[in-house]
Design an enzyme around this catalytic site. Structure first.
Site, mmCIF file in Angstrom:
data_model
loop_
_atom_site.group_PDB
_atom_site.id
_atom_site.type_symbol
_atom_site.label_atom_id
_atom_site.label_comp_id
_atom_site.label_asym_id
_atom_site.label_seq_id
_atom_site.Cartn_x
_atom_site.Cartn_y
_atom_site.Cartn_z
ATOM 1 N N THR A 31 0.829 -1.208 0.000
ATOM 2 C CA THR A 31 0.000 0.000 0.000
ATOM 3 C C THR A 31 0.865 1.260 0.000
ATOM 4 O OG1 THR A 31 -1.772 1.186 1.134
ATOM 5 C CG2 THR A 31 -0.176 0.084 2.536
ATOM 6 N N ASN A 41 -0.921 4.103 0.743
ATOM 7 C CA ASN A 41 -1.806 4.930 1.576
ATOM 8 C C ASN A 41 -1.075 5.304 2.878
ATOM 9 O OD1 ASN A 41 -3.644 5.193 3.877
ATOM 10 N ND2 ASN A 41 -5.280 4.825 2.400
ATOM 11 N N ASP A 61 -6.621 -5.955 2.087
ATOM 12 C CA ASP A 61 -7.830 -5.608 1.348
ATOM 13 C C ASP A 61 -8.995 -5.596 2.336
ATOM 14 O OD1 ASP A 61 -8.961 -4.811 -1.073
ATOM 15 O OD2 ASP A 61 -9.739 -6.799 -1.500
ATOM 16 N N PHE A 118 -13.170 8.099 6.964
ATOM 17 C CA PHE A 118 -13.370 8.096 5.512
ATOM 18 C C PHE A 118 -14.312 6.944 5.163
ATOM 19 C CE2 PHE A 118 -10.996 4.313 4.127
ATOM 20 C CZ PHE A 118 -10.349 3.995 5.305
ATOM 21 N N TYR A 175 -17.043 4.429 4.584
ATOM 22 C CA TYR A 175 -18.368 4.196 5.157
ATOM 23 C C TYR A 175 -18.432 4.542 6.647
ATOM 24 C CZ TYR A 175 -18.994 1.639 0.769
ATOM 25 O OH TYR A 175 -19.064 1.302 -0.560
ATOM 26 N N ASP A 176 -17.383 5.171 7.184
ATOM 27 C CA ASP A 176 -17.349 5.495 8.621
ATOM 28 C C ASP A 176 -18.611 6.211 9.134
ATOM 29 O OD1 ASP A 176 -14.953 4.280 9.115
ATOM 30 O OD2 ASP A 176 -13.749 6.112 9.117
ATOM 31 N N LYS A 224 -10.600 4.856 16.868
ATOM 32 C CA LYS A 224 -10.884 3.963 15.740
ATOM 33 C C LYS A 224 -9.727 2.983 15.548
ATOM 34 C CE LYS A 224 -11.609 3.670 10.825
ATOM 35 N NZ LYS A 224 -11.609 4.323 9.513
ATOM 36 N N HIS A 280 -11.151 -2.956 12.270
ATOM 37 C CA HIS A 280 -10.920 -4.202 11.540
ATOM 38 C C HIS A 280 -9.463 -4.321 11.129
ATOM 39 C CE1 HIS A 280 -11.597 -1.185 8.321
ATOM 40 N NE2 HIS A 280 -12.453 -0.745 9.214
ATOM 41 N N ARG A 281 -8.857 -3.183 10.673
ATOM 42 C CA ARG A 281 -7.448 -3.215 10.268
ATOM 43 C C ARG A 281 -6.555 -3.472 11.480
ATOM 44 N NH1 ARG A 281 -8.576 0.018 6.376
ATOM 45 N NH2 ARG A 281 -8.891 1.689 7.882
HETATM 46 P P1 IMP Z 1 -9.250 -0.850 1.010
HETATM 47 O O1 IMP Z 1 -9.160 -2.271 0.569
HETATM 48 O O2 IMP Z 1 -8.621 -0.628 2.357
HETATM 49 O O3 IMP Z 1 -8.775 0.125 -0.027
HETATM 50 O O4 IMP Z 1 -10.783 -0.538 1.264
HETATM 51 C C1 IMP Z 1 -11.764 -0.650 0.257
HETATM 52 C C2 IMP Z 1 -12.909 0.295 0.552
HETATM 53 O O5 IMP Z 1 -13.542 -0.079 1.781
HETATM 54 C C3 IMP Z 1 -12.500 1.754 0.756
HETATM 55 O O6 IMP Z 1 -12.493 2.469 -0.447
HETATM 56 C C4 IMP Z 1 -13.591 2.270 1.675
HETATM 57 O O7 IMP Z 1 -14.727 2.617 0.919
HETATM 58 C C5 IMP Z 1 -13.918 1.066 2.506
HETATM 59 N N1 IMP Z 1 -13.162 1.086 3.773
HETATM 60 C C6 IMP Z 1 -12.003 0.445 4.052
HETATM 61 N N2 IMP Z 1 -11.606 0.689 5.299
HETATM 62 C C7 IMP Z 1 -12.540 1.513 5.829
HETATM 63 C C8 IMP Z 1 -12.674 2.124 7.106
HETATM 64 O O8 IMP Z 1 -11.860 1.983 8.016
HETATM 65 N N3 IMP Z 1 -13.764 2.899 7.282
HETATM 66 C C9 IMP Z 1 -14.701 3.104 6.315
HETATM 67 N N4 IMP Z 1 -14.604 2.571 5.097
HETATM 68 C C10 IMP Z 1 -13.534 1.776 4.855
#
Ligand code: IMP
Length: 193
Positions: A8, A10, A68, A151, A153-154, A175, A180-181
Site C-alpha cells: 500500500t 496509503n 484488502d 473516511f 463508510y465510517d 478507531k 478491523h485493520r
Molecule cells: P481498502 O481495501 O482498504 O482500499 O478498502 C476498500 C474500501 O472499503 C475503501 O475504499 C472504503 O470505501 C472502505 N473502507 C475500508 N476501510 C474503511 C474504514 O476503516 N472505514 C470506512 N470505510 C472503509
C-alpha cells in the site's frame, strides 16, 4: 533483520502497519515506485490481498505485505463486500457509495441493519510461504450519516462496542484501537510471533 515491503502507498495504512511491524523487529520498505497499480481482479478479499502481495514480492524480491478491506451488509447478501471502493460505479466517491448503500438497504425492505468490516492481510515470502490473517469489526448501519472523521463508510457504521456512535464520530486513536485493520494487524503480529 526481517524486511517487509508494503504493497500500500496509503500514508495512513503505512503509518499503522509500520508501527505494528516495528514492534516485532520488522523493518518496512515502501512500495517500489516503478510498480504499476495492481488491479483488484479477484472476487474475495483474500484473493486480492494475495494478488497484491505476490506482485510486490515479485517486483522487490522481499517478503511483502498487502491488505484488502470491505464492508459486508447482511441484508444485502454481503454487498458491497469486496467491491466496497467501487460500489457506486465509475467515478465512485465515499458520498455516492454511502448514499447507494442506504438506498439499497431501504429498498431491501429488511429491518436487519447488521454488517461487518473485514480486513484481510496477506504476507508473501520469496521462498513461497504465504500468511493470510483477518480482522473483523461487527456493527450495524446507521439510518443517516453522522460524524466528520475518518473516511469511506465510517459515517454510517456503528461498531458493536456497546455504544451508538458511528466510526466517524470517534477520534482516529479510538478507531485505530478497535478497527478491523487493527484487529487484522494484531492477528498478523500474533502469527509472526
Ligand atoms: P481498502 O481495501 O482498504 O482500499 O478498502 C476498500 C474500501 O472499503 C475503501 O475504499 C472504503 O470505501 C472502505 N473502507 C475500508 N476501510 C474503511 C474504514 O476503516 N472505514 C470506512 N470505510 C472503509
Amino acid at each position: 533483520m526481517t524486511t517487509f515491503v508494503l504493497a500500500t502507498a496509503n500514508t495512513h495504512k503505512v503509518t499503522e502497519m509500520t508501527a505494528v511491524l516495528a514492534e516485532l523487529g520488522i523493518e518496512v520498505l515502501p512500495r517500489p515506485e516503478d510498480l504499476a497499480e495492481v488491479d483488484e481482479t479477484q472476487d474475495t478479499l483474500v484473493g486480492n490481498a494475495l494478488l497484491k502481495a505476490r506482485a510486490v514480492m515479485g517486483a522487490s524480491g522481499h517478503a511483502s505485505v498487502a491488505d484488502d478491506t470491505g464492508l459486508f451488509v447482511d441484508a444485502l447478501n454481503g454487498e458491497p463486500g469486496v467491491f466496497s471502493a467501487r460500489y457506486s460505479g465509475e467515478g465512485a466517491t465515499d458520498e455516492k457509495n454511502v448514499a447507494k448503500l442506504l438506498t439499497a438497504l431501504e429498498m431491501s425492505g429488511s429491518e436487519n441493519r447488521s454488517a461487518a468490516f473485514r480486513t484481510v492481510i496477506a504476507v508473501v515470502y520469496p521462498d513461497g510461504r504465504e500468511i493470510v490473517v483477518e480482522g473483523v469489526l461487527p456493527g450495524r448501519i446507521a439510518e443517516i450519516p453522522v460524524g466528520d472523521n475518518g473516511f469511506g463508510y465510517d459515517p454510517i457504521f456503528i461498531p458493536d462496542l456497546g455504544e451508538s456512535r458511528t466510526l466517524a464520530q470517534m477520534s482516529l486513536a479510538e478507531k485505530n484501537e478497535h478497527s478491523h485493520r487493527a484487529r487484522a494487524l494484531r492477528a498478523l503480529a500474533a502469527t509472526l510471533r
